[in-house]
Design a protein around this motif. Structure first.
Motif, PDB file in Angstrom:
ATOM      1  N   ASP A  68       0.818  -1.337   0.104  1.00  0.00           N
ATOM      2  CA  ASP A  68       0.173  -0.099   0.058  1.00  0.00           C
ATOM      3  C   ASP A  68       1.009   1.311   0.027  1.00  0.00           C
ATOM      4  OD1 ASP A  68      -2.009   1.897   0.223  1.00  0.00           O
ATOM      5  OD2 ASP A  68      -2.830   1.141   2.133  1.00  0.00           O
ATOM      6  N   PRO A  70       0.439   4.632   1.160  1.00  0.00           N
ATOM      7  CA  PRO A  70      -0.839   4.952   0.736  1.00  0.00           C
ATOM      8  C   PRO A  70      -0.992   5.975  -0.285  1.00  0.00           C
ATOM      9  CG  PRO A  70      -0.598   6.125   2.812  1.00  0.00           C
ATOM     10  CD  PRO A  70       0.738   5.345   2.429  1.00  0.00           C
ATOM     11  N   GLU A  71      -2.208   5.718  -0.995  1.00  0.00           N
ATOM     12  CA  GLU A  71      -2.567   6.398  -2.475  1.00  0.00           C
ATOM     13  C   GLU A  71      -2.256   7.939  -2.193  1.00  0.00           C
ATOM     14  OE1 GLU A  71      -5.155   5.820  -6.324  1.00  0.00           O
ATOM     15  OE2 GLU A  71      -6.035   4.949  -4.257  1.00  0.00           O
ATOM     16  N   GLU A  72      -2.700   8.520  -1.228  1.00  0.00           N
ATOM     17  CA  GLU A  72      -2.706   9.994  -1.156  1.00  0.00           C
ATOM     18  C   GLU A  72      -1.205  10.416  -0.908  1.00  0.00           C
ATOM     19  OE1 GLU A  72      -4.452   8.322   1.925  1.00  0.00           O
ATOM     20  OE2 GLU A  72      -6.098   8.113   0.580  1.00  0.00           O
ATOM     21  N   ILE A  73      -0.288   9.607  -0.673  1.00  0.00           N
ATOM     22  CA  ILE A  73       1.139  10.003  -0.549  1.00  0.00           C
ATOM     23  C   ILE A  73       1.923   9.673  -1.468  1.00  0.00           C
ATOM     24  CG2 ILE A  73       3.109   9.707   1.135  1.00  0.00           C
ATOM     25  CD1 ILE A  73       1.402   9.407   3.411  1.00  0.00           C
ATOM     26  N   THR A  74       1.960   8.406  -1.844  1.00  0.00           N
ATOM     27  CA  THR A  74       2.735   7.783  -3.026  1.00  0.00           C
ATOM     28  C   THR A  74       2.097   7.664  -4.610  1.00  0.00           C
ATOM     29  OG1 THR A  74       2.466   5.855  -2.387  1.00  0.00           O
ATOM     30  CG2 THR A  74       4.361   6.866  -1.346  1.00  0.00           C
ATOM     31  N   GLY A  75       0.686   7.679  -4.371  1.00  0.00           N
ATOM     32  CA  GLY A  75      -0.080   7.237  -5.418  1.00  0.00           C
ATOM     33  C   GLY A  75      -0.122   5.833  -5.909  1.00  0.00           C
ATOM     34  N   SER A  77      -2.106   2.607  -4.703  1.00  0.00           N
ATOM     35  CA  SER A  77      -3.181   1.677  -4.007  1.00  0.00           C
ATOM     36  C   SER A  77      -2.883   0.351  -3.500  1.00  0.00           C
ATOM     37  CB  SER A  77      -4.303   1.631  -4.983  1.00  0.00           C
ATOM     38  OG  SER A  77      -4.300   0.959  -6.118  1.00  0.00           O
ATOM     39  N   LYS A 102      -4.788   4.667   7.087  1.00  0.00           N
ATOM     40  CA  LYS A 102      -4.507   5.800   8.133  1.00  0.00           C
ATOM     41  C   LYS A 102      -3.374   5.659   9.010  1.00  0.00           C
ATOM     42  CE  LYS A 102      -7.336   8.299  11.773  1.00  0.00           C
ATOM     43  NZ  LYS A 102      -8.594   8.341  12.236  1.00  0.00           N
ATOM     44  N   LYS A 105      -0.377   5.961   7.155  1.00  0.00           N
ATOM     45  CA  LYS A 105       0.062   7.354   6.807  1.00  0.00           C
ATOM     46  C   LYS A 105       0.857   7.777   7.900  1.00  0.00           C
ATOM     47  CE  LYS A 105      -3.274   9.340   4.831  1.00  0.00           C
ATOM     48  NZ  LYS A 105      -4.485  10.174   4.472  1.00  0.00           N
TER      49      LYS A 105
END
Length: 164
Positions: A68, A70-75, A77, A102, A105
């Motif tokens: 993972d 996570p998608e918000e940080i590294t892109g 999924s 969460k 992150k």
């Protein structure tokens, strides 16, 4: 006489076979330092997420693991990915198995993992490689001229030092 042959061997060679080198680190232990483990930060090398970082969340079997971003940080999924498509980094995050995005992150932020990655030589090489790949023809020409000027200056300084 065969005892004398083995006596003068450099350290790290076994006395039984002078052909094989024993791979040991400074603590005289054999082995690797990077393991596929929960919390290990990996670089994805193949597929749509190639060149992005992810974290190992769980180990599926001897060929695949769950990662993972996570998608918000590294892109990246959450997905199952083969070991042949990732490279292990030295970075590790302290998380539990199957951690939520969460939690992951928060752990990445606490360990300052992304800043450590950006400061690593590996990340700098990848950034330089992508910058070179994105240069236009005229930019490559300017780089060539700059290299020529630099080598000319260095050659002049060497000649000057040899004369003195």
């Amino acid at each position: 006489s065969s005892h004398l042959l083995h006596q003068n061997q450099p350290p790290g060679f076994s006395s039984l076979s002078s052909c094989r080198r024993i791979n040991r680190n400074k603590n005289n232990k054999m082995g690797f330092s990077r393991f596929v483990e929960v919390g290990r930060v990996v670089l994805i090398t193949y597929g749509p997420s190639a060149g992005k970082l992810a974290t190992v969340i769980d180990i599926v079997d001897q060929n695949k693991c769950l990662v993972d971003g996570p998608e918000e940080i590294t892109g990246v999924s959450r997905q199952v990915i083969s070991y042949s498509r990732i490279q292990l980094t030295d970075l590790k995050v302290n998380i539990q198995r199957n951690a939520r995005a969460k939690t992951l992150k928060a752990a990445l932020k606490e360990a300052d993992t992304m800043a450590k990655w950006e400061g690593s030589e590996w990340a700098k090489k990848l950034a330089a490689k992508s910058k070179r790949a994105s240069l236009s023809d005229f930019d490559r020409f300017k780089v060539m001229l700059a290299k020529k000027q630099k080598s000319k200056i260095i050659a002049q300084k060497k000649i000057k030092e040899l004369k003195n």
